[in-house]
Design a protein around this motif. Structure first.
Motif, PDB file in Angstrom:
ATOM      1  N   LEU A   1       0.851  -1.180   0.000  1.00  0.00           N
ATOM      2  CA  LEU A   1       0.000   0.000   0.000  1.00  0.00           C
ATOM      3  C   LEU A   1       0.890   1.234   0.000  1.00  0.00           C
ATOM      4  CD1 LEU A   1      -2.723  -1.181   2.551  1.00  0.00           C
ATOM      5  CD2 LEU A   1      -2.704  -1.375   0.045  1.00  0.00           C
ATOM      6  N   ASP A   2       1.087   1.780  -1.175  1.00  0.00           N
ATOM      7  CA  ASP A   2       1.996   2.895  -1.449  1.00  0.00           C
ATOM      8  C   ASP A   2       3.352   2.669  -0.789  1.00  0.00           C
ATOM      9  OD1 ASP A   2       2.233   5.282  -2.949  1.00  0.00           O
ATOM     10  OD2 ASP A   2       2.349   6.422  -1.093  1.00  0.00           O
ATOM     11  N   PRO A   3       4.085   1.635  -1.237  1.00  0.00           N
ATOM     12  CA  PRO A   3       5.406   1.352  -0.668  1.00  0.00           C
ATOM     13  C   PRO A   3       6.297   2.585  -0.692  1.00  0.00           C
ATOM     14  CG  PRO A   3       4.754  -0.374  -2.205  1.00  0.00           C
ATOM     15  CD  PRO A   3       3.752   0.722  -2.347  1.00  0.00           C
ATOM     16  N   ALA A   4       7.086   2.717   0.365  1.00  0.00           N
ATOM     17  CA  ALA A   4       7.927   3.910   0.523  1.00  0.00           C
ATOM     18  C   ALA A   4       8.940   4.038  -0.607  1.00  0.00           C
ATOM     19  CB  ALA A   4       8.642   3.859   1.869  1.00  0.00           C
ATOM     20  N   GLY A   5       9.151   5.274  -1.047  1.00  0.00           N
ATOM     21  CA  GLY A   5      10.163   5.550  -2.053  1.00  0.00           C
ATOM     22  C   GLY A   5      11.522   5.886  -1.463  1.00  0.00           C
ATOM     23  N   PRO A   6      11.564   6.828  -0.481  1.00  0.00           N
ATOM     24  CA  PRO A   6      12.853   7.190   0.107  1.00  0.00           C
ATOM     25  C   PRO A   6      13.568   5.995   0.735  1.00  0.00           C
ATOM     26  CG  PRO A   6      11.162   8.794   0.703  1.00  0.00           C
ATOM     27  CD  PRO A   6      10.456   7.676   0.007  1.00  0.00           C
ATOM     28  N   SER A   7      14.830   5.845   0.408  1.00  0.00           N
ATOM     29  CA  SER A   7      15.720   4.764   0.881  1.00  0.00           C
ATOM     30  C   SER A   7      15.424   3.413   0.237  1.00  0.00           C
ATOM     31  CB  SER A   7      15.664   4.616   2.411  1.00  0.00           C
ATOM     32  OG  SER A   7      16.195   5.755   3.043  1.00  0.00           O
ATOM     33  N   PHE A   8      14.390   3.336  -0.613  1.00  0.00           N
ATOM     34  CA  PHE A   8      14.092   2.078  -1.301  1.00  0.00           C
ATOM     35  C   PHE A   8      14.227   2.210  -2.820  1.00  0.00           C
ATOM     36  CE2 PHE A   8      12.014   1.550   2.793  1.00  0.00           C
ATOM     37  CZ  PHE A   8      12.367   0.252   3.131  1.00  0.00           C
ATOM     38  N   THR A   9      13.991   3.399  -3.340  1.00  0.00           N
ATOM     39  CA  THR A   9      14.154   3.622  -4.780  1.00  0.00           C
ATOM     40  C   THR A   9      15.610   3.378  -5.184  1.00  0.00           C
ATOM     41  OG1 THR A   9      12.370   5.248  -4.827  1.00  0.00           O
ATOM     42  CG2 THR A   9      13.945   5.305  -6.644  1.00  0.00           C
ATOM     43  N   GLY A  10      15.784   2.553  -6.209  1.00  0.00           N
ATOM     44  CA  GLY A  10      17.125   2.235  -6.677  1.00  0.00           C
ATOM     45  C   GLY A  10      17.754   1.041  -5.992  1.00  0.00           C
ATOM     46  N   GLU A  11      17.086   0.502  -4.969  1.00  0.00           N
ATOM     47  CA  GLU A  11      17.622  -0.660  -4.265  1.00  0.00           C
ATOM     48  C   GLU A  11      17.377  -1.938  -5.075  1.00  0.00           C
ATOM     49  OE1 GLU A  11      19.198  -0.968  -0.910  1.00  0.00           O
ATOM     50  OE2 GLU A  11      19.649   1.016  -1.738  1.00  0.00           O
ATOM     51  N   PRO A  12      18.224  -2.969  -4.913  1.00  0.00           N
ATOM     52  CA  PRO A  12      18.001  -4.233  -5.626  1.00  0.00           C
ATOM     53  C   PRO A  12      16.749  -4.936  -5.109  1.00  0.00           C
ATOM     54  CG  PRO A  12      19.798  -4.441  -4.035  1.00  0.00           C
ATOM     55  CD  PRO A  12      19.444  -2.993  -4.084  1.00  0.00           C
ATOM     56  N   PRO A  13      16.200  -5.891  -5.883  1.00  0.00           N
ATOM     57  CA  PRO A  13      14.932  -6.554  -5.524  1.00  0.00           C
ATOM     58  C   PRO A  13      14.912  -7.181  -4.136  1.00  0.00           C
ATOM     59  CG  PRO A  13      15.511  -7.062  -7.784  1.00  0.00           C
ATOM     60  CD  PRO A  13      16.675  -6.323  -7.210  1.00  0.00           C
ATOM     61  N   ASP A  14      16.043  -7.690  -3.652  1.00  0.00           N
ATOM     62  CA  ASP A  14      16.030  -8.343  -2.334  1.00  0.00           C
ATOM     63  C   ASP A  14      16.007  -7.341  -1.186  1.00  0.00           C
ATOM     64  OD1 ASP A  14      18.583  -7.476  -2.961  1.00  0.00           O
ATOM     65  OD2 ASP A  14      19.590  -9.116  -1.898  1.00  0.00           O
ATOM     66  N   HIS A  15      16.031  -6.033  -1.501  1.00  0.00           N
ATOM     67  CA  HIS A  15      15.948  -4.998  -0.472  1.00  0.00           C
ATOM     68  C   HIS A  15      14.636  -4.227  -0.547  1.00  0.00           C
ATOM     69  CE1 HIS A  15      20.544  -4.594   0.467  1.00  0.00           C
ATOM     70  NE2 HIS A  15      20.058  -5.815   0.675  1.00  0.00           N
ATOM     71  N   ARG A  16      13.700  -4.676  -1.335  1.00  0.00           N
ATOM     72  CA  ARG A  16      12.410  -3.993  -1.485  1.00  0.00           C
ATOM     73  C   ARG A  16      11.371  -4.987  -1.996  1.00  0.00           C
ATOM     74  NH1 ARG A  16      11.948  -3.938  -6.865  1.00  0.00           N
ATOM     75  NH2 ARG A  16      13.763  -3.489  -8.188  1.00  0.00           N
TER      76      ARG A  16
ATOM     77  N   ALA B   1       6.156  11.931  -4.050  1.00  0.00           N
ATOM     78  CA  ALA B   1       6.687  12.354  -2.754  1.00  0.00           C
ATOM     79  C   ALA B   1       7.141  11.155  -1.927  1.00  0.00           C
ATOM     80  CB  ALA B   1       5.639  13.187  -2.003  1.00  0.00           C
ATOM     81  N   LEU B   2       6.247  10.585  -1.138  1.00  0.00           N
ATOM     82  CA  LEU B   2       6.640   9.542  -0.187  1.00  0.00           C
ATOM     83  C   LEU B   2       6.619   8.138  -0.767  1.00  0.00           C
ATOM     84  CD1 LEU B   2       4.749  10.814   3.005  1.00  0.00           C
ATOM     85  CD2 LEU B   2       7.118  11.232   2.328  1.00  0.00           C
ATOM     86  N   GLY B   3       5.950   7.948  -1.912  1.00  0.00           N
ATOM     87  CA  GLY B   3       5.780   6.609  -2.457  1.00  0.00           C
ATOM     88  C   GLY B   3       6.811   6.232  -3.509  1.00  0.00           C
TER      89      GLY B   3
END
Length: 429
Positions: free
Chosen positions: A161-176, A194-196
């Motif tokens: 439900l609107d997964p967080a974008g900050p600190s997760f965008t650009g991460e590999p699949p096993d980190h998100r 913004a947050l998603g």
């Protein structure tokens, strides 16, 4: 507590209160909290009093029935420490919809902090704890029941439900979140600016109102904290609305929100059950029909600004007669025999009208009218200065979304009628 007396002996019996979600405050956020995870189980046998599950002892549970579906609800970052406002409704609606094991994963101690990166690190630790617990539940059963559970209930789906974008965008699949995390992964993106998380993360990714600027949310900073969190939280409330059965929020697989608004993606057949995906709890019923669509699939839909957020769509196709190009917005008002009227939301994207060229516009209404007898169109450029423009209409096609069998053609013979004029449309057509 109670005091029980037998002859000359008295015993103090302490009644254990029902375990509750951890309630913290802003002070805890500034001082910091160590990660602590509670697994609170609710079933139809203990709706009003949770059972706290023991992490390393699955067999100790009185209510857990692993032959039934197990639903984990996991909250996110809690900068103020308070319990999520939607938690009570989530518990009540899920148990009313289906006889399940509902496990609320309370990691408020660990999510409550002003340091966002700390909460991100703790989130990954929570995932590891849950993995270990699920492994124990599977070991508890026989091989036959494990296979049946995986096929019918367990680990079949994940919902973001609107997964967080900050600190997760650009991460590999096993980190998100990733489409390979379960047999069917559906995601609702409501705050991608913004947050998603902006990009697709699931088997199917839903983008309400294009994924940002949710109707009914504040538009200025003067609204305080709500300005920042309203769009982000809308995904949760859309999910809750899907459990209320007020309407099916039908969505349309499409390459872009602009193509959807231009009426190019309404060819899924809603007369065929689940041909058009619906958003929310029952989204996974669409999984058997995924073959015609690319993976991952993006699906778009519009909502109203109030719960239950239902929207009823029609495609308006216009051929105009103006020799010079016109660019602007169309607003549609429909009416029934009793005089009840409802007005469409105005598209955020201006349409370009050229002589004899067909233009399709998706018009959405916050409530439905069963039998439409009249409609009026208003054209505006939204310009504050300059000459007023008229849009002269030669022909108009009015077609319902696939869930309603309505099709109407207006062929205007002779002098074209300005768009602000009242046009009649017989509902029987």
């Amino acid at each position: 507590s109670k005091i029980l007396c037998f002859f000359c002996f008295c015993f103090l019996v302490m009644e254990e209160k029902c375990p509750e979600f951890t309630d913290l405050n802003l002070g805890h956020a500034f001082s910091g909290t160590e990660l602590h995870v509670q697994l609170l189980l609710y079933t139809r046998k203990n709706r009003d009093c949770a059972e706290r599950l023991i992490e390393n002892n699955v067999t100790a549970s009185e209510y857990l029935n692993t032959t039934k579906k197990i639903v984990f609800v996991i909250h996110g970052y809690r900068p103020t420490g308070s319990p999520p406002a939607w938690l009570g409704d989530m518990q009540r609606l899920l148990l009313s919809s289906e006889d399940i094991n509902l496990i609320i994963v309370d990691w408020n101690r660990g999510a409550t902090t002003v340091i966002y990166t700390t909460a991100v690190e703790n989130c990954r630790k929570v995932a590891e704890i849950l993995k270990n617990y699920i492994d124990q539940m599977l070991v508890r059963q026989s091989i036959e029941s494990v296979l049946n559970e995986c096929e019918e209930h367990g680990l079949k789906g994940a919902q973001g439900l609107d997964p967080a974008g900050p600190s997760f965008t650009g991460e590999p699949p096993d980190h998100r979140l990733d489409p390979t995390d379960a047999q069917f992964v559906d995601v609702i993106h409501s705050d991608i600016d913004a947050l998603g998380f902006r990009k697709p993360l699931g088997t199917i990714d839903f983008y309400p109102n294009g994924g940002m600027y949710q109707p009914g949310c504040p538009k200025t900073l003067f609204s305080g904290l709500s300005y920042f969190k309203c769009d982000h939280q809308r995904s949760v409330f859309l999910f809750l609305a899907s459990l209320k059965n007020c309407c099916d929020m039908i969505t349309y697989p499409c390459d872009s929100y602009l193509d959807y608004k231009r009426g190019k993606c309404m060819d899924c057949d809603a007369f065929q059950p689940m041909s058009c995906p619906v958003v929310g709890y029952h989204a996974d019923r669409w999984k058997k029909l995924l073959i015609p669509y690319s993976s991952p699939t993006k699906a778009y839909f519009d909502t109203s600004g109030k719960d239950p957020f239902c929207m009823y769509n029609y495609v308006l196709e216009i051929i105009t007669w103006n020799k010079s190009t016109r660019r602007g917005f169309i607003k549609v008002k429909i009416m029934d025999n009793a005089g009840n009227t409802v007005e469409s939301q105005m598209s955020g994207e201006a349409s370009t009208f050229q002589q004899y060229n067909s233009v399709k516009i998706l018009t959405g209404f916050p409530r439905d009218i069963e039998k439409i007898v009249k409609m009026s169109l208003t054209f505006t450029t939204k310009a504050l200065i300059g000459p007023r423009r008229k849009l002269k209409v030669l022909q108009m096609n009015w077609e319902a979304s696939p869930d309603k069998n309505i099709f109407c053609v207006l062929l205007l013979v002779g002098e074209p009628v300005p768009c602000s004029g009242l046009l009649s449309c017989e509902a029987s057509l």
